[in-house]
Design an enzyme around this catalytic site. Structure first.
Site, mmCIF file in Angstrom:
data_model
loop_
_atom_site.group_PDB
_atom_site.id
_atom_site.type_symbol
_atom_site.label_atom_id
_atom_site.label_comp_id
_atom_site.label_asym_id
_atom_site.label_seq_id
_atom_site.Cartn_x
_atom_site.Cartn_y
_atom_site.Cartn_z
ATOM 1 N N HIS A 28 0.861 -1.197 0.000
ATOM 2 C CA HIS A 28 0.000 0.000 0.000
ATOM 3 C C HIS A 28 0.890 1.239 0.000
ATOM 4 O O HIS A 28 0.993 1.965 0.978
ATOM 5 C CB HIS A 28 -0.933 0.005 1.212
ATOM 6 C CG HIS A 28 -2.029 1.006 1.112
ATOM 7 N ND1 HIS A 28 -3.315 0.741 1.491
ATOM 8 C CD2 HIS A 28 -2.047 2.287 0.662
ATOM 9 C CE1 HIS A 28 -4.071 1.810 1.294
ATOM 10 N NE2 HIS A 28 -3.311 2.768 0.800
ATOM 11 N N HIS A 35 1.782 4.876 -1.609
ATOM 12 C CA HIS A 35 1.559 6.068 -2.423
ATOM 13 C C HIS A 35 2.952 6.551 -2.830
ATOM 14 O O HIS A 35 3.720 7.020 -1.980
ATOM 15 C CB HIS A 35 0.864 7.169 -1.616
ATOM 16 C CG HIS A 35 -0.534 6.846 -1.204
ATOM 17 N ND1 HIS A 35 -1.632 7.510 -1.701
ATOM 18 C CD2 HIS A 35 -1.022 5.931 -0.320
ATOM 19 C CE1 HIS A 35 -2.737 7.029 -1.148
ATOM 20 N NE2 HIS A 35 -2.385 6.064 -0.303
ATOM 21 N N LYS A 94 -6.301 -0.319 -8.849
ATOM 22 C CA LYS A 94 -6.753 0.193 -7.550
ATOM 23 C C LYS A 94 -8.045 0.987 -7.720
ATOM 24 O O LYS A 94 -8.109 1.944 -8.478
ATOM 25 C CB LYS A 94 -5.680 1.098 -6.943
ATOM 26 C CG LYS A 94 -6.142 1.875 -5.710
ATOM 27 C CD LYS A 94 -6.471 0.955 -4.542
ATOM 28 C CE LYS A 94 -7.098 1.728 -3.384
ATOM 29 N NZ LYS A 94 -6.237 2.775 -2.838
ATOM 30 N N HIS A 104 -10.474 3.494 -5.844
ATOM 31 C CA HIS A 104 -10.407 4.438 -4.725
ATOM 32 C C HIS A 104 -11.632 5.337 -4.733
ATOM 33 O O HIS A 104 -12.027 5.861 -5.769
ATOM 34 C CB HIS A 104 -9.136 5.288 -4.815
ATOM 35 C CG HIS A 104 -8.801 5.979 -3.532
ATOM 36 N ND1 HIS A 104 -9.535 7.041 -3.048
ATOM 37 C CD2 HIS A 104 -7.816 5.763 -2.619
ATOM 38 C CE1 HIS A 104 -9.016 7.446 -1.903
ATOM 39 N NE2 HIS A 104 -7.976 6.681 -1.621
ATOM 40 N N HIS A 120 -10.501 0.738 -1.974
ATOM 41 C CA HIS A 120 -10.795 1.683 -0.892
ATOM 42 C C HIS A 120 -12.249 2.071 -1.122
ATOM 43 O O HIS A 120 -12.566 2.761 -2.081
ATOM 44 C CB HIS A 120 -9.839 2.877 -1.006
ATOM 45 C CG HIS A 120 -10.144 4.042 -0.122
ATOM 46 N ND1 HIS A 120 -9.157 4.806 0.458
ATOM 47 C CD2 HIS A 120 -11.306 4.624 0.256
ATOM 48 C CE1 HIS A 120 -9.702 5.790 1.146
ATOM 49 N NE2 HIS A 120 -11.009 5.701 1.034
ATOM 50 N N HIS A 148 -6.988 -0.950 4.286
ATOM 51 C CA HIS A 148 -7.428 -0.415 5.591
ATOM 52 C C HIS A 148 -8.861 -0.847 5.896
ATOM 53 O O HIS A 148 -9.789 -0.040 5.997
ATOM 54 C CB HIS A 148 -7.269 1.101 5.686
ATOM 55 C CG HIS A 148 -7.496 1.854 4.414
ATOM 56 N ND1 HIS A 148 -8.706 1.907 3.783
ATOM 57 C CD2 HIS A 148 -6.654 2.600 3.662
ATOM 58 C CE1 HIS A 148 -8.617 2.637 2.698
ATOM 59 N NE2 HIS A 148 -7.368 3.066 2.599
ATOM 60 N N HIS A 174 -6.668 13.875 1.868
ATOM 61 C CA HIS A 174 -7.806 13.775 0.947
ATOM 62 C C HIS A 174 -8.303 15.136 0.472
ATOM 63 O O HIS A 174 -9.443 15.254 0.018
ATOM 64 C CB HIS A 174 -8.918 12.935 1.580
ATOM 65 C CG HIS A 174 -8.522 11.507 1.734
ATOM 66 N ND1 HIS A 174 -8.477 10.633 0.667
ATOM 67 C CD2 HIS A 174 -8.073 10.807 2.809
ATOM 68 C CE1 HIS A 174 -8.052 9.458 1.089
ATOM 69 N NE2 HIS A 174 -7.792 9.543 2.379
ATOM 70 N N ASP A 188 0.546 2.690 3.703
ATOM 71 C CA ASP A 188 -0.195 3.889 3.274
ATOM 72 C C ASP A 188 0.743 5.097 3.309
ATOM 73 O O ASP A 188 0.415 6.165 3.813
ATOM 74 C CB ASP A 188 -1.422 4.127 4.146
ATOM 75 C CG ASP A 188 -2.565 4.798 3.399
ATOM 76 O OD1 ASP A 188 -2.343 5.271 2.274
ATOM 77 O OD2 ASP A 188 -3.675 4.852 3.946
#
EC number: 3.5.1.5
Length: 569
Positions: free
Chosen positions: A136, A138, A219, A221, A248, A274, A322, A362
């Site tokens: 995971h 980024h 992925k 999201h 996610h 998560h 976010h 993450d």
């Protein structure tokens, strides 16, 4: 008469043997050696007046006739399959032997031949694990790679293009152009890498294009819109092209609830990120999805383990990652809906039960890339303190718990993403991605990291000193991380479709590209020591979590091991 030696003297010379116990760092976790593959009286050890000398522990065998390139002597292996003392032989960047090293002309039981072309790494008194796998990531900045490597992680999978706003929030490398550039950037990074394309689309064409361009997974999201339609389309492409899908889910429940997501998945394999929900997902009950047989549930490390600081730090992290505005009440409400002490506490217990199967970082998007292994064993410690020994363990040791937790950061992420034939455990034939730890620093600071058979990171003293040990001693990159040594020591994971398209030649890549395989057939039952399937429910008013009708709750930790005792900052 054979010479007799005390257990203490033996352990100090050759490392612990069968029945010896070791405390891991400052945790309450106790490891006990289950088996010793070395031969008493014929152990190998390098040094002045020691065993690995010509005609003694070193044979005349050339490399071409079977001598290994490197031997790690008397290492204490901790892996999902066992806790054993053994010598480990490496050749051509891979593990070729786990057993007894030495000279078959003079010693008994030799399975790993030491010759004039063999280098020695002293493993006595050290714990050896497989390199960690973080699925995971980024990819916000390349400096993450060094930080991860310094913590014992040798494989990173995720998405991103650098500090773009999309990457700060989502683990996606969107589109063929960006995937190509990231594959090219990987050429200079001393770890195994794989990149996820953006999976949020309701039709297949753009998803297939990304897989052919080199994405090893897709992925989904919520920030890009994780609706039932995108879930179905993404999984359909994945099933046809054999790549994993990570998800996610929809925190706001705009397009449906957790039951709708489960229905859209239709029993197909999926890796849920998560899974507790603080990192994002259907509020308040995404955690119940860990009871589905087709779901591979993971945690990210900001909620590992539950402490008195966990809730407080999450709100600010959420707002930044976010792209939320603290002046907009709806944005604040969105962030607050994800943070629940009840589900975070239950997450600790679900890990200890083996229902949550994987732990990842993450990185820089609410998680810390250099703390995956640390947070994993902090969780194991907290659970021992609060829940006592597991039924499979005894008063003497925590071996089953240790195997369960090491699996969460090694073999299970490898199985989930179709790379377990190459990495994820200490087994013959696999890439020699290995981490050597002093027991007093286990889980917090590796002594040595081997990548594809070459040392890439180590604790090293002053380079101008007369010996390697004078301070300041700290982790530094080693020769395996430089020049043309880097490419043959590392793998880049892509899809089979990208291999068919000759992506390596298209992009001018020197690193070996390997296709991920069998990602669609793996279910939770395949995950080692972490395949429990309780029926999980969440009270919608109180957020209390129940597994098979039993309330899952625990207190936050007030203090943790593997923390400030080891860190100046």
């Amino acid at each position: 008469m054979p010479y007799r030696i005390s257990r203490q003297a033996y352990a100090e010379t050759y490392g612990p043997t069968t029945g010896d116990r070791i405390r891991l760092a400052d945790t309450d976790l106790i490891l006990e050696v289950e088996k010793d593959y070395t031969v008493y009286g014929d152990e190998v050890k390098f040094g002045g007046g020691k065993v690995i000398r010509d005609g003694m522990g070193q044979s005349q065998t050339p490399r071409a006739e079977g001598a290994v390139d490197t031997v790690i002597t008397n290492a204490l292996i901790l892996d999902w399959w066992g806790i054993v003392k053994a010598d480990v032989g490496l050749k051509d960047g891979r593990i070729v032997g786990i057993g007894k090293a030495g000279n078959p002309d003079t010693q008994e039981g030799v399975t790993i031949v030491v010759g004039p072309g063999t280098e020695a790494i002293a493993g006595e008194g050290h714990i050896l694990t497989a390199g960690g796998i973080d699925t995971h990531i980024h990819f916000i900045c390349p400096q993450q790679i060094e930080t991860a490597l310094a913590s014992g992680v040798t494989t990173l999978m995720g998405g991103g293009t650098g500090p773009a706003t999309g990457t700060n929030a989502t683990t996606c490398t969107p589109g063929a152009f960006h995937i190509g550039r990231m594959l090219q950037a990987a050429e200079g990074l001393p770890v195994n890498l794989g990149f996820f394309g953006k999976g949020n689309a309701s039709t297949p064409e753009a998803l297939e294009e990304q897989v052919r361009a080199g994405a090893c997974g897709l992925k989904l999201h919520e920030d890009w819109g994780t609706t039932p339609a995108t879930i179905d389309a993404c999984l359909s492409v994945a099933d046809r092209m054999d790549v994993q899908v990570c998800i996610h889910t929809d925190t706001l429940n705009e397009a449906g609830f957790v039951e709708d997501t489960i229905a859209a998945i239709k029993g197909r394999t999926i890796h849920t990120f998560h899974t507790e929900g603080a990192g994002g997902g259907h509020a308040p009950d995404i955690i119940k999805i860990c009871g589905e047989a087709n779901v591979l549930p993971s945690s990210t490390n900001p909620t590992r383990p539950y402490t008195r600081n966990t809730l407080e730090e999450h709100l600010d992290m959420l707002m930044v990652c976010h792209h939320l505005d603290p002046k907009i009440p709806e944005d604040v409400a969105f962030a607050e809906s994800r943070i629940r002490r009840e589900t975070i506490a239950a997450e600790d217990i679900l890990h200890d039960l083996g229902s949550f199967s994987i732990i990842a970082s993450d990185s820089q998007a609410m998680g810390r890339v250099g703390e995956v292994i640390t947070r994993t064993f902090q969780t194991a410690h907290k659970m021992k303190v609060q829940r006592g020994a597991l039924p499979e363990d005894s008063a003497r040791n925590d071996n089953h718990r240790l195997k369960r937790y090491i699996a969460k950061v090694t073999i299970n992420p490898a199985l989930a993403h179709g790379i377990s034939s190459e990495v994820g455990s200490i087994e013959t034939g696999k890439l020699a991605d290995l981490v050597l730890w002093k027991p007093g620093f286990f889980g917090i600071r590796p002594e040595l990291v081997v990548k594809g058979g070459s040392i890439v990171w180590a604790q090293m003293g002053d380079a101008n000193a007369s010996i390697p040990t004078p301070g300041p001693v700290h982790g530094r990159p080693m020769f395996g991380a430089f020049g043309k040594a880097l490419a043959p020591s590392c793998l880049t994971f892509v899809s089979e479709a990208a291999m068919d398209a000759d992506i390596q030649r298209q992009l001018g890549l020197e690193r070996t590209c390997m296709a991920v395989r069998d990602t669609r057939s793996v279910g939770k039952s395949a995950l080692k020591l972490n395949s429990a399937l309780p029926k999980v429910s969440v009270d919608p008013q109180t957020y209390e979590v129940f597994a098979d009708g039993e309330l899952l709750t625990c207190e936050p930790a007030e203090v943790l091991p593997l923390a400030q005792r080891y860190l100046l900052l």
